[in-house]
Scaffold this active site. Sequence first.
Site, PDB file in Angstrom:
ATOM      1  N   ASP A   1     -14.615   2.621  -5.863  1.00  0.00           N
ATOM      2  CA  ASP A   1     -13.694   1.584  -6.241  1.00  0.00           C
ATOM      3  C   ASP A   1     -14.120   0.269  -6.247  1.00  0.00           C
ATOM      4  OD1 ASP A   1     -11.254   0.045  -6.114  1.00  0.00           O
ATOM      5  OD2 ASP A   1     -10.360   1.004  -4.454  1.00  0.00           O
TER       6      ASP A   1
ATOM      7  N   CYS B   1      -7.243  -4.759  -9.722  1.00  0.00           N
ATOM      8  CA  CYS B   1      -7.623  -3.526  -9.822  1.00  0.00           C
ATOM      9  C   CYS B   1      -8.171  -3.196 -11.420  1.00  0.00           C
ATOM     10  CB  CYS B   1      -6.908  -2.389  -8.986  1.00  0.00           C
ATOM     11  SG  CYS B   1      -5.222  -2.603  -9.350  1.00  0.00           S
TER      12      CYS B   1
ATOM     13  N   HIS C   1      -2.677   1.430  -7.729  1.00  0.00           N
ATOM     14  CA  HIS C   1      -4.199   0.831  -7.864  1.00  0.00           C
ATOM     15  C   HIS C   1      -4.635   1.586  -8.925  1.00  0.00           C
ATOM     16  CE1 HIS C   1      -7.438  -0.759  -6.072  1.00  0.00           C
ATOM     17  NE2 HIS C   1      -7.939   0.288  -5.499  1.00  0.00           N
TER      18      HIS C   1
END
Lengths: 662, 332
Positions: free
Chosen positions: A473, A413, A457
């Site tokens: 995202d 991430c 995250h």
Amino acid sequence: MKRLTTALSRDKADTLLLLGTAVLVLAPHALHVPLWVALLCGATLAWRAAITLRGKRMPPALLLLPLAVAAMAGVQFSYDTLLGKDAGVAMLVLLVAFKMLEMHARRDLFVVIFLCFFLVLTNFFYAQGIGTALLTIASVLLLLATQLSFQFTGAVPPLRVRLAMAGRMLAFAAPIAIVLFVVFPRIHGPLWSMPGDAGGRSGLSDQMAPGQMSNLALSEEPAFRARFFGRPPLQSQLYWRGPVLDFFDGLTWSRGASQASGRDLHLAVGGDALEYEVTLEPSSARWVFALEMPGELPAVPGHRLRISPQFELMATDPLGSRVRYRASSHLDFALQAGPALDDAGRWLLLPYGFNPRALAAGRELRQLGDPMQRVEAVLRQFREQPFQYTLAPPLLGRHTVDEFMYGTRSGFCEHYSGAFVFLMRAAGVPARVVTGYQGGEINPLDGFMTVRQSDAHAWAEVWIAGRGWQRIDPTAAVAPERVRRGLDASVPRPAPFGIEALRGMNPFQGQGKAWMVQLRNAVNAVNNGWNQWVLNYTPERQRAVVRDLQRKLSGWPLVVLPAAVVLALLVLRMVRRRRATHPADALYSTLCKRLGQLGLARAQDEGPSAFAARVDGAADLAPQSRAAASEFLRRYSAWRYAPPAADPRLTATLKSLLSQVR
Amino acid sequence: MAQAAGGLRGRLRRATGAWLPRAGTQDAGEVVLGQRRVFILPTRAGLGFALLLAVLLVGSINYTLGLGFGLTFLALSCALVDMVATYRNLAHLALQQGRGAPVFAGQEAQFELQVFNRTRLARYAIRADFADVREARHVADIAPGSHALLTLAVPTERRGWLAPARVRLSTRFPLGLFNAWSYWRPATRALVYPRPEDGAPALPLRGDDGGSLRAPGHDDFAGVRNYQAGDSPRRLAWRQIARLGGESGALLSKHFEGGGGDELVLDFDALPGTLDLELRLSRLTRWVLDAEGRALPYAFRLGAVRFDAALGAAHQAACLRALALYGIEDAA
């Protein structure tokens, strides 16, 4: 062993018991005090045991005093302070060990036992699990047994009996303790704070550099737990917002100084609010997590909260202990959805002299008129080119974004979000990195959702005119299951101890067997219940519980309950009074009463033998009754005046004799 | 510090003595230590424990230790249980007085105290002594259904009746955090005879001629007669007992007849009036003992008390009793 204990004199046995108790109390502290403290304590206690067993004299104060001063100096050297939590505990541990060598009077015994009680408490600084609780109960039991042992003046029952006595005391004390625990007014700490009190616990940091998050990603420790009052949202909607990173120096993303205040903060929400309660594990950080986006500031007991212009929730002080708060969030929201952004320049800032390729690629994207198209183009790139999601990416050099985008193409991430925001800024779209947690696992046993450190995250936000900050995202473009199902599904976990064959046995493995998952859920539920009810019984929860109790007890029970209590006390008193008399004595007074009804009252000053003589001569008594009564009196008198020839069947015999007197 | 605590303890004892049920009166017959008779207060260790509890509580609050609260309340509850247990360790014991044998002034009077445990609860570390004794000298464990016999000793100084002081029973068992105690004033008394004078003049033996030392009634053996209480064991006619009384088991005494004029008379008024009263009583006491020791029958005159010449334990006891109670109003 038995011969040893019987051969020992009482003093020695008591002292050894005290030593054993001290060992049990001190043992958990060996895990966190410096090694030399643990060794010194062990040696001191062994020395004391040797003195006791050999009947030697205690060391003189002239020897102990320099030793104690040296130990203090050692603590100062190890911790650079004598104050503070850890140094204080080390001092206490040493103090108890040394005090064992300097015990002369009964008062010293109490001092050691009381110090031990306090040491049991200090152990809670380091562990408060169920195991610690069980150890605590064992410690208290031994402490009571020790204190008890020193109170005997004559015969001392065997250790087993003394332990049973202490156990009985604990059994009587436990219900009172539980009631006190629930109703005793709780106060918010801390009353004061010592230097070095804040623990260095892991948690989300407000910096992001490649490799940083992978530490958290492997940690199974819970970050917080949430309980939804209603249906929990989908996994893909579970974005718990944390620190927002806007400043990139070429290697590290960090929170820049927030020059803008929250005055231009504008959040429009739609849809129903999602109500939930969060129990945040202790950390050294100040972040308060809520689902995107909280409609209002949650109230965190004992802390003042503020909201930053980036819509970060944080407390003014570190959240050193577990806190619980209620929050409400809207999944449908628009953040600063104005036509323009006041400080747009800030979100376009890029470091000079880094990542030339990515910079050029971003510039190229400006050809696309719609900012959303630029976003889509980068996401498409992630999707279509051979990007890989992995928690063990290769190391990157100076131009991290370039190397990642056009070289290694594997990362997780933080690589994706960092690269994405860099590209967006280069493309002229205001963008920032948002960190926090994504996902969470619901335990079907108690309905609590656990969010672990491994759920940490990082994602991105871009600002689009008229629509405000939009959550993007980029990781989801590469590993959609990371967002849909959580980290467990997307990355194979390392095998236990690095042995592949054991992989299936890891109960914390998501793909483990069903019973293992169940076991894991059960363990989690018990742990969570423990945290909710024992460790985090806050003043707020207490008020709620008491309110609940009051509601349940309102109306008729208010009258009935005290009456029941009074009645129970009366019954208890009667039972106690009955129990207070030996059954043989009770039977004796029954017999006297019955003989009195038969016209043969015992005189006030008549003993059972004299009474028996009179009963024998009583003509107006049935012969059978007479025989039974005098036999009764004979046996009773023999028992009463010639103890301790205890006859276990005495009561039964007397009862049957009594039934024959009529 | 210790003195202050002692003073406090003394004040407390006096205060509790004032509102004790039937304070000052004696407890006749058997006494059961009921609820109203057992007092309980924390010991110094108990106060220390209270301080510990406060520290535990503050520590738990300051560091928000959930388990710390648990430990604090558990320790507090243990102290409460200890309080009840300490009370129960003393309560419902039954007390009975034993005999108090007469002693001479200067000796220790012994009072017997029986403590019955008619309950099912074993009692440990029960301390007992007179209330004015700082550290109880007697401790007893009393098993269920049994009793303990304690003998409490008091030094005596003055003749007359000696009523024992309040007896104080106490216990700190099981944890030593509380002290439960109760008072008992046994309805018994011991007779204290005057102290026998040391180095007293010889017995005032006078013959007709007023000088010769002759044992009165010692001259002429006049046969034997049945033993009577008061006869000296030295006068037992062993030969005759062996011959005649062997079968019946009766005892026989030798009977003498001597001149009545040289009878030994212990007369208070014959002592020089210049002597101190107590000294005169003391001297008579010594003479009574001497006469008994030498088996000389003696007559006894003390104020209104006039005993004819006799010998034996009963005679001696009557004389000594008269000496002990002479001039004391409660002569009953």
